[in-house]
Write an enzyme that holds these catalytic residues in place. Structure first.
Site, PDB file in Angstrom:
ATOM      1  N   CYS A 117       0.858  -1.178   0.000  1.00  0.00           N
ATOM      2  CA  CYS A 117       0.000   0.000   0.000  1.00  0.00           C
ATOM      3  C   CYS A 117       0.907   1.245   0.000  1.00  0.00           C
ATOM      4  O   CYS A 117       1.706   1.418  -0.910  1.00  0.00           O
ATOM      5  CB  CYS A 117      -0.957  -0.067   1.189  1.00  0.00           C
ATOM      6  SG  CYS A 117      -2.111   1.287   1.408  1.00  0.00           S
ATOM      7  N   ASP A 164      -8.598  -3.006  -7.764  1.00  0.00           N
ATOM      8  CA  ASP A 164      -8.111  -2.003  -6.824  1.00  0.00           C
ATOM      9  C   ASP A 164      -8.669  -0.632  -7.220  1.00  0.00           C
ATOM     10  O   ASP A 164      -8.359  -0.132  -8.302  1.00  0.00           O
ATOM     11  CB  ASP A 164      -6.581  -1.978  -6.847  1.00  0.00           C
ATOM     12  CG  ASP A 164      -5.975  -1.179  -5.707  1.00  0.00           C
ATOM     13  OD1 ASP A 164      -6.596  -0.192  -5.271  1.00  0.00           O
ATOM     14  OD2 ASP A 164      -4.871  -1.542  -5.262  1.00  0.00           O
ATOM     15  N   HIS A 196      -7.501  -4.325  -3.489  1.00  0.00           N
ATOM     16  CA  HIS A 196      -6.407  -3.723  -2.738  1.00  0.00           C
ATOM     17  C   HIS A 196      -6.199  -4.471  -1.413  1.00  0.00           C
ATOM     18  O   HIS A 196      -7.151  -4.888  -0.768  1.00  0.00           O
ATOM     19  CB  HIS A 196      -6.740  -2.256  -2.457  1.00  0.00           C
ATOM     20  CG  HIS A 196      -5.606  -1.462  -1.910  1.00  0.00           C
ATOM     21  ND1 HIS A 196      -4.583  -0.996  -2.693  1.00  0.00           N
ATOM     22  CD2 HIS A 196      -5.325  -1.066  -0.641  1.00  0.00           C
ATOM     23  CE1 HIS A 196      -3.718  -0.326  -1.948  1.00  0.00           C
ATOM     24  NE2 HIS A 196      -4.148  -0.357  -0.693  1.00  0.00           N
TER      25      HIS A 196
END
Length: 228
Positions: A117, A164, A196
């Site tokens: 991330c 995502d 994600h």
């Protein structure tokens, strides 16, 4: 029995920064690996990933970019990420690289980076900023502009997710095109049908066991090939 990790301090741009260090088993020198946190902070999940890499033969260091702050609240995490100064964060990561290269247990010419991330974003940035990085494996980090991609000095294995909403297919295709345009060694691996943070096994709403296991294996093979 794997080595136990511990919190350590290192110098970064004239200040003291911290991180979680776990040594590899065995005598001699090992490759080093920087493991960069998600927007939640340096939590137990990231420490566990560092432990897993150490069990694979890396001296793993997870720098603390939030200076001790950890949260489980997404609004607070977003605020912390927004407040994080990119230049200061890269300074911290440079300090972490220098710390690893100075350890007797680390091969100083075999330093890699991975991140998740927000940490994936910095794993890409660090590979374009610090020539001591010899391999970078970002997980669903944001894609920098072309003038950053053109400065990449290490092979890349970018791990992304088809569904995502933040790191979109368009962004990942731009990275793929940029690697080709600038003649950089790299692969963009996009996992179908997942979203994600699919690697994060502490978030059942996001975690996908099959994709996570495949990504772990691919990243392991990539790092072994580039840092072995």
């Amino acid at each position: 029995m794997a080595n136990a990790g511990s919190m350590i301090e290192f110098q970064a741009g004239g200040r003291t920064a911290g991180g979680y260090l776990v040594e590899a088993e065995g005598e001699g020198q090992h490759p080093g690996l920087i493991v960069i946190q998600e927007w939640w902070g340096l939590n137990d999940h990231i420490k566990n990933i560092a432990d897993r890499f150490a069990a694979q033969g890396y001296v793993a260091l997870a720098p603390d970019l939030y200076d001790g702050t950890v949260t489980k609240d997404s609004a607070k995490a977003g605020e912390l990420m927004q407040r994080l100064d990119q230049g200061k964060a890269l300074e911290t990561l440079d300090g972490a690289v220098n710390y690893l290269t100075g350890l007797a247990s680390v091969s100083p010419d075999k330093i890699g980076v991975t991140g998740f991330c927000m940490g994936g974003t910095f794993a890409l940035l660090l590979a374009s900023h610090n020539p001591n990085i010899k391999a970078s494996a970002p997980f669903y980090g944001d894609v920098p502009p072309d003038d950053v991609i053109k400065n990449l000095s290490a092979p890349i294995l970018f791990v992304g997710a088809e569904n995502d909403p933040w790191i979109t297919m368009e962004k990942m295709e731009r990275l793929r095109a940029g690697l080709a345009k600038f003649g950089k060694e790299g692969e963009v691996k996009i996992y179908k049908g997942v979203g994600h943070a699919f690697f994060n096994d502490t978030r059942p709403e996001a975690y996908d066991r099959s994709a996570a296991q495949d990504a772990w294996n691919r990243v392991g093979e990539f790092l072994a090939a580039k840092l072995g």
